[in-house]
Design a protein around this motif. Structure first.
Motif, PDB file in Angstrom:
ATOM      1  N   LEU A  45       0.863  -1.179   0.000  1.00 39.61           N
ATOM      2  CA  LEU A  45       0.000   0.000   0.000  1.00 39.61           C
ATOM      3  C   LEU A  45       0.900   1.229   0.000  1.00 39.61           C
ATOM      4  O   LEU A  45       1.710   1.397   0.908  1.00 39.61           O
ATOM      5  CB  LEU A  45      -0.904  -0.005   1.235  1.00 39.61           C
ATOM      6  CG  LEU A  45      -1.811  -1.231   1.397  1.00 39.61           C
ATOM      7  CD1 LEU A  45      -2.538  -1.181   2.735  1.00 39.61           C
ATOM      8  CD2 LEU A  45      -2.791  -1.341   0.246  1.00 39.61           C
TER       9      LEU A  45
ATOM     10  N   SER B  22      -3.198   3.983   5.524  1.00 42.77           N
ATOM     11  CA  SER B  22      -2.857   3.556   6.884  1.00 42.77           C
ATOM     12  C   SER B  22      -4.054   2.897   7.578  1.00 42.77           C
ATOM     13  O   SER B  22      -3.878   1.942   8.323  1.00 42.77           O
ATOM     14  CB  SER B  22      -2.306   4.717   7.710  1.00 42.77           C
ATOM     15  OG  SER B  22      -3.210   5.785   7.755  1.00 42.77           O
TER      16      SER B  22
ATOM     17  N   ALA C  69      -4.174  -0.661   6.160  1.00 43.73           N
ATOM     18  CA  ALA C  69      -3.086  -1.479   6.705  1.00 43.73           C
ATOM     19  C   ALA C  69      -3.361  -1.854   8.163  1.00 43.73           C
ATOM     20  O   ALA C  69      -3.184  -3.004   8.559  1.00 43.73           O
ATOM     21  CB  ALA C  69      -1.753  -0.735   6.591  1.00 43.73           C
TER      22      ALA C  69
ATOM     23  N   HIS D 165      -3.864  -5.714   9.389  1.00 43.36           N
ATOM     24  CA  HIS D 165      -2.761  -6.227  10.199  1.00 43.36           C
ATOM     25  C   HIS D 165      -3.272  -7.102  11.338  1.00 43.36           C
ATOM     26  O   HIS D 165      -4.232  -6.759  12.023  1.00 43.36           O
ATOM     27  CB  HIS D 165      -1.953  -5.042  10.737  1.00 43.36           C
ATOM     28  CG  HIS D 165      -0.683  -5.409  11.403  1.00 43.36           C
ATOM     29  ND1 HIS D 165       0.187  -6.374  10.935  1.00 43.36           N
ATOM     30  CD2 HIS D 165      -0.100  -4.915  12.540  1.00 43.36           C
ATOM     31  CE1 HIS D 165       1.237  -6.455  11.743  1.00 43.36           C
ATOM     32  NE2 HIS D 165       1.089  -5.583  12.721  1.00 43.36           N
TER      33      HIS D 165
ATOM     34  N   LEU E  69       3.695   0.514   2.573  1.00 44.09           N
ATOM     35  CA  LEU E  69       3.401  -0.418   3.667  1.00 44.09           C
ATOM     36  C   LEU E  69       3.398  -1.813   3.059  1.00 44.09           C
ATOM     37  O   LEU E  69       2.536  -2.130   2.230  1.00 44.09           O
ATOM     38  CB  LEU E  69       2.045  -0.083   4.282  1.00 44.09           C
ATOM     39  CG  LEU E  69       1.893   1.373   4.735  1.00 44.09           C
ATOM     40  CD1 LEU E  69       0.450   1.681   5.093  1.00 44.09           C
ATOM     41  CD2 LEU E  69       2.823   1.676   5.885  1.00 44.09           C
TER      42      LEU E  69
ATOM     43  N   MET F 205       2.877  -5.714   3.185  1.00 48.95           N
ATOM     44  CA  MET F 205       2.091  -6.671   3.954  1.00 48.95           C
ATOM     45  C   MET F 205       2.193  -8.066   3.354  1.00 48.95           C
ATOM     46  O   MET F 205       2.211  -8.229   2.141  1.00 48.95           O
ATOM     47  CB  MET F 205       0.623  -6.234   3.999  1.00 48.95           C
ATOM     48  CG  MET F 205       0.446  -4.814   4.527  1.00 48.95           C
ATOM     49  SD  MET F 205      -1.257  -4.432   4.957  1.00 48.95           S
ATOM     50  CE  MET F 205      -1.358  -5.287   6.544  1.00 48.95           C
TER      51      MET F 205
ATOM     52  N   LEU G 129       1.578  -6.846   8.543  1.00 47.33           N
ATOM     53  CA  LEU G 129       2.428  -5.732   8.146  1.00 47.33           C
ATOM     54  C   LEU G 129       3.867  -6.081   8.511  1.00 47.33           C
ATOM     55  O   LEU G 129       4.175  -6.280   9.687  1.00 47.33           O
ATOM     56  CB  LEU G 129       1.977  -4.451   8.848  1.00 47.33           C
ATOM     57  CG  LEU G 129       2.736  -3.166   8.550  1.00 47.33           C
ATOM     58  CD1 LEU G 129       2.677  -2.822   7.064  1.00 47.33           C
ATOM     59  CD2 LEU G 129       2.162  -2.022   9.380  1.00 47.33           C
TER      60      LEU G 129
END
Length: 171
Positions: free
Chosen positions: A13, A118, A121, A125, A145, A147, A163
């Motif tokens: 991301l 964010s 994510a 997560h 980010l 993952m 993450l």
């Protein structure tokens, strides 16, 4: 550099790079000169971390498309799609797009906006750790980010990914 589990899918991301506020509409806001430099730096970093990108999903906003260009050049994705849902529908819109990704796609990169990147994510997560804490406050421009997605794209949902790293272009 964090290594991913063999066989896992990778979701990246990306928050677009530094954008100008001078444009007729929000969708038309371009990257600044510094933003273009940071986008290229981030693309260089990502090319050292990812062996390939199968699918690149990009917001229709000018700043996201301009951030994606160096990613396209350096990572040579198998498929590139501009998806209005990334701009208009927030985290759930992106999640819906990801649920529809073909299982053959092992690495997917999404270039979008804050706070959507964010939030998504943090939602995906599976741990309450330092990385979760970092993304809960949002991420700077030109940040990726990374993952790990252990299951199928169609099964992706809250707490169904991990993450593994936050990569911000050096300023």
């Amino acid at each position: 550099m964090t290594t991913l589990t063999s066989g896992a899918r990778t979701l990246v991301l990306v928050r677009h790079s530094k954008a100008s506020h001078q444009a007729p509409t929000d969708l038309e806001r371009p990257l600044t000169s510094k933003g273009r430099t940071l986008a290229d730096k981030l693309a260089r970093q990502m090319s050292g971390r990812l062996s390939r990108v199968d699918l690149l999903l990009v917001s229709p906003a000018a700043r996201a498309r301009q951030t994606a260009r160096p990613m396209q050049h350096r990572l040579d994705p198998g498929d590139i799609r501009v998806e209005p849902e990334i701009y208009h529908r927030g985290p759930m819109g992106i999640l819906h797009l990801l649920e529809e990704v073909e299982e053959a796609s092992r690495t997917v990169m999404v270039v979008g906006h804050e706070p959507t990147m964010s939030i998504l994510a943090h939602m995906l997560h599976d741990a309450d750790d330092d990385l979760a804490s970092q993304v809960s406050f949002g991420v700077p421009t030109a940040t990726a980010l990374i993952m790990e997605v252990p299951g199928a794209w169609a099964a992706l949902g809250p707490n169904q990914a991990h993450l593994v790293d936050i990569v911000t272009a050096p300023r």
